[in-house]
Design an enzyme around this catalytic site. Sequence first.
Site, short mmCIF file in Angstrom:
data_model
loop_
_atom_site.label_atom_id
_atom_site.label_comp_id
_atom_site.label_asym_id
_atom_site.label_seq_id
_atom_site.Cartn_x
_atom_site.Cartn_y
_atom_site.Cartn_z
N CYS A 91 0.81 -1.22 0.00
CA CYS A 91 0.00 0.00 0.00
C CYS A 91 0.84 1.27 0.00
O CYS A 91 0.36 2.33 -0.39
CB CYS A 91 -0.94 0.02 1.20
SG CYS A 91 -2.09 -1.36 1.24
N SER A 252 -11.50 0.97 4.08
CA SER A 252 -11.35 1.73 2.84
C SER A 252 -11.95 0.93 1.68
O SER A 252 -11.79 -0.29 1.61
CB SER A 252 -9.87 2.01 2.56
OG SER A 252 -9.12 0.80 2.52
N HIS A 353 -8.79 3.97 -1.42
CA HIS A 353 -7.43 3.49 -1.24
C HIS A 353 -7.04 2.72 -2.50
O HIS A 353 -7.18 1.50 -2.59
CB HIS A 353 -7.37 2.60 0.00
CG HIS A 353 -6.02 2.03 0.31
ND1 HIS A 353 -4.85 2.55 -0.20
CD2 HIS A 353 -5.66 0.99 1.10
CE1 HIS A 353 -3.82 1.84 0.26
NE2 HIS A 353 -4.30 0.89 1.06
N CYS A 383 0.25 2.11 6.65
CA CYS A 383 0.47 0.68 6.89
C CYS A 383 0.58 -0.04 5.56
O CYS A 383 -0.03 0.36 4.56
CB CYS A 383 -0.65 0.10 7.74
SG CYS A 383 -2.31 0.32 7.06
#
Length: 397
Positions: A91, A252, A353, A383
Amino acid sequence: MAQAVIVDVVRTAVGKGKPGGALSGTHPVELLAHVLRSLVERNNLDPVLVDDVIGGCVQQVGEQALNISRSALLSAGFPDSVPATTIDRQCGSSQQAAHFAAQGVIAGAYDIVIACGVESMSRLPMGTSSIGQDSFGPGVAARYPEGLVNQGISAELIAAKWSFDRDAVDSYSARSHQRAAAAIAAGNFDREIAPITVTNAGGEQVVHSVDETVRASTTVEALAGLRPSFRIDEYAARFPEAQWLITPGNSSPFTDGASAVLIMSEEAATKLGLTPRARFHSFAVAGDDPLYMLTAPIPATHKVLAKSGLSIDDIDSYEVNEAFAPVPMMWAEEFGADEAKLNPWGGAIALGHALGSSGTRLLSTLVSTLEATGGRYGLQTMCEGAGMANATVIERL
């Protein structure tokens, strides 16, 4: 030592990451090409001057395979001489791209570089890149014999460890939508968004310029009616402490999007007559327990604050990615952070996201927020899969 400055930031408005989403009819190469083209056009920059393009992308398969950053710059009309690479730190991929780009400038390896990211989750859903095979291998299986878990279970474990209840995570999530909706209404995102012409589900050409995942009408009461997403008997038996409170409403959403940041040395900006908007101050990256997976923003933030010589109270705005509501809640509790400064224009629960794009999306919003509020320092952390996190401190100029 050279200073690495941010001259401009740009992104698409995000689209729902499912068939029929605003960007689902657009090839991911074209999403990334659009922000690259917009970035150089907005700054009247000859792209031949770009030393490198460093892009983040998580699902590097199919339409996102074979170095999508290079494909995108060719589609954007950049000269053949401009190279590119595509990286994966899950991510945080494009946040890491920004780190590598800025660190290259500081080291003297680059004068001008673009960090960027893209993800089309409507066309390449999560899990596509593993093609149904074991991505860990026997060594990881032996080290964690009970097995690692998906991020949703990790979010449940964090909620239990920090004693967050369902009302708390839903309240946080509703606030994310409310803040994002207010920011949209105030035009706060207008400068960072590059409108893109797309083909909608009806086959019509339309301009997409507003984040599609924000729901202004979201309430805690409505979120309370959603069922938990990750409870199965196997995990319920293994993790009796879990409350099973993670739902689609406090997570998300799957998202499509692209974003890019123009980074250069102060000297290069001066020569080109460009005015930097911010500079990179400090960097950190950290690992943590891969079972809890989402906790690494805590050690990453401790590291970046120590490197910067700043305290949390010196930071004027924090962008902490809202993969799931317990993540920024955990982070805020650890640092005693001012919640008014935490994702003040909403976070990924509302704004989506788009995996590989999220790092530079958060950076674009952090720059915009500091400018709007007159703040000096901003901190971004995210994260990442397998228990990692990047943290970045920037200073508005």
